[in-house]
Design a protein around this motif. Structure first.
Motif, mmCIF file in Angstrom:
data_model
loop_
_atom_site.group_PDB
_atom_site.id
_atom_site.type_symbol
_atom_site.label_atom_id
_atom_site.label_comp_id
_atom_site.label_asym_id
_atom_site.label_seq_id
_atom_site.Cartn_x
_atom_site.Cartn_y
_atom_site.Cartn_z
ATOM 1 N N LEU A 11 0.934 -1.335 -0.107
ATOM 2 C CA LEU A 11 0.075 -0.012 0.142
ATOM 3 C C LEU A 11 0.909 1.262 -0.124
ATOM 4 O O LEU A 11 1.882 1.336 0.808
ATOM 5 N N SER A 12 0.565 2.154 -0.704
ATOM 6 C CA SER A 12 1.390 3.623 -0.823
ATOM 7 C C SER A 12 0.423 4.604 -0.724
ATOM 8 O O SER A 12 -0.777 4.730 -1.518
ATOM 9 N N VAL A 13 0.596 5.290 0.111
ATOM 10 C CA VAL A 13 -0.420 6.548 0.492
ATOM 11 C C VAL A 13 0.184 7.916 0.563
ATOM 12 O O VAL A 13 1.528 7.871 1.084
ATOM 13 N N PRO A 14 -0.125 9.191 0.514
ATOM 14 C CA PRO A 14 0.496 10.241 0.640
ATOM 15 C C PRO A 14 0.266 10.622 2.182
ATOM 16 O O PRO A 14 -0.505 9.923 2.811
ATOM 17 N N GLU A 15 1.319 11.272 2.630
ATOM 18 C CA GLU A 15 1.287 11.644 4.169
ATOM 19 C C GLU A 15 -0.160 12.475 4.499
ATOM 20 O O GLU A 15 -0.578 13.072 3.672
ATOM 21 N N LEU A 19 -5.944 5.360 6.872
ATOM 22 C CA LEU A 19 -5.578 4.075 6.282
ATOM 23 C C LEU A 19 -6.056 2.931 6.841
ATOM 24 O O LEU A 19 -5.836 2.949 8.309
ATOM 25 N N VAL A 20 -6.388 1.881 6.450
ATOM 26 C CA VAL A 20 -6.929 0.654 7.086
ATOM 27 C C VAL A 20 -6.168 -0.528 6.281
ATOM 28 O O VAL A 20 -6.112 -0.783 5.286
ATOM 29 N N ALA A 79 -3.787 9.751 10.299
ATOM 30 C CA ALA A 79 -2.868 10.818 9.959
ATOM 31 C C ALA A 79 -1.202 10.385 9.946
ATOM 32 O O ALA A 79 -0.354 10.473 10.594
ATOM 33 N N SER A 80 -1.403 9.414 8.784
ATOM 34 C CA SER A 80 -0.153 8.667 8.297
ATOM 35 C C SER A 80 1.282 9.521 8.154
ATOM 36 O O SER A 80 0.964 10.609 7.895
ATOM 37 N N GLN A 81 2.215 9.124 8.656
ATOM 38 C CA GLN A 81 3.529 9.896 8.236
ATOM 39 C C GLN A 81 4.551 8.848 7.729
ATOM 40 O O GLN A 81 4.512 7.749 7.589
ATOM 41 N N PRO A 82 5.543 9.568 7.183
ATOM 42 C CA PRO A 82 6.665 8.850 6.519
ATOM 43 C C PRO A 82 7.295 7.794 7.242
ATOM 44 O O PRO A 82 7.807 6.652 6.870
ATOM 45 N N GLY A 83 7.291 8.106 8.582
ATOM 46 C CA GLY A 83 7.923 7.212 9.669
ATOM 47 C C GLY A 83 7.095 6.092 9.907
ATOM 48 O O GLY A 83 7.814 5.086 10.492
ATOM 49 N N VAL A 110 4.618 5.412 2.989
ATOM 50 C CA VAL A 110 3.890 6.806 3.308
ATOM 51 C C VAL A 110 4.907 7.693 2.642
ATOM 52 O O VAL A 110 5.928 8.126 2.902
ATOM 53 N N LYS A 111 4.263 8.309 1.666
ATOM 54 C CA LYS A 111 4.988 9.185 0.629
ATOM 55 C C LYS A 111 5.065 10.998 1.184
ATOM 56 O O LYS A 111 3.913 11.191 1.580
ATOM 57 N N PRO A 112 6.059 11.443 1.467
ATOM 58 C CA PRO A 112 6.007 12.967 1.943
ATOM 59 C C PRO A 112 5.377 13.979 1.097
ATOM 60 O O PRO A 112 5.202 13.496 -0.148
#
Lengths: 112, 113
Positions: A11-15, A19-20, A79-83, A110-112
């Motif tokens: 899964l790839s999402v923007p910062e 997500l689930v 609120a996903s973060q790159p970390g 998670v992409k910045p």
């Protein structure tokens, strides 16, 4: 025979996105379900433990739910973060020995 | 309180050799279990020790053996190494073996050449 499946595999999402992650298991006779995080080449870090009698657990931006009757668990990341980029594994503890049975994992980016 | 520690972190062995991996359980934990994780896969259960007795074994051949010491630390021994034994070996400790939380070490990366 207990089997654990995790969807999606990657899964790839923007910062900042919520997500689930999904986990399903075939036998509802479990003691508990545990979510882990694994960074590349590293060991497993326990994120959340849900006992079979519980419905959900929360830790910070993480919330895990358990529906034992339907054989499903979800891990919600707010609120996903790159970390947060890592592989997330779920495992159920079941059987006479209480061994952990793992899914294949979901690799999150998670992409910045 | 110290966590689960494994040694060594990396190891390279030749096919046919024998290897011993070590695990120190978290303070107060009496159960240690071992898992093999191939690249891109989830960990697979090898065996488990509870109070120095093996109380569960996965689908691994007898050349995978282990033991648990009175201080609850543990060893995993693998004889007659094969190329397919190359993997990350993970040790987990817990207090009891049924409805408790498992804590993992950082793993030992074994490469068989």
């Amino acid at each position: 025979k207990q089997e654990v499946t995790q969807i999606p595999a990657a899964l790839s999402v923007p910062e900042g996105e919520n997500l689930v992650l999904n986990c399903s298991f075939t036998d509802s006779a479990i003691y508990n379900l545990q979510w882990f995080r694994q960074d590349p080449g590293k060991g497993l870090t326990s994120l959340l433990l849900i006992q079979s009698s519980q419905r959900e657990q929360t830790s910070g931006r993480l919330n895990a739910s358990l529906d034992k009757s339907s054989g499903r668990s979800t891990l919600y990341i707010a609120a996903s973060q790159p970390g947060d980029s890592a592989t997330y594994l779920c495992a159920v503890r079941s059987g006479n020995t209480g061994k952990l049975i793992f899914g294949q994992g979901t690799t999150l980016q998670v992409k910045p | 309180e110290t966590g689960v520690t494994q040694s060594p972190t990396h190891l390279i062995k030749t096919r046919g050799q024998q290897v011993t991996l070590r695990c120190s359980s978290q303070s107060g934990h009496n159960t240690v279990s071992w898992y093999q994780q191939a690249l891109g896969q989830g960990p697979q259960f090898i065996f488990q020790y509870y109070r120095e007795e093996e109380n569960g074994r996965g689908n691994f051949p007898p050349r995978f053996s282990g033991l648990q010491f009175p201080n609850y630390s543990s060893e995993l021994n693998v004889n007659a190494l094969e190329l397919d034994d190359s993997a990350l070996y993970l040790c987990a400790s817990s207090l009891g073996h049924l409805n408790t939380e498992a804590f993992f070490g950082q793993g030992t990366r074994l490469t068989v050449v």
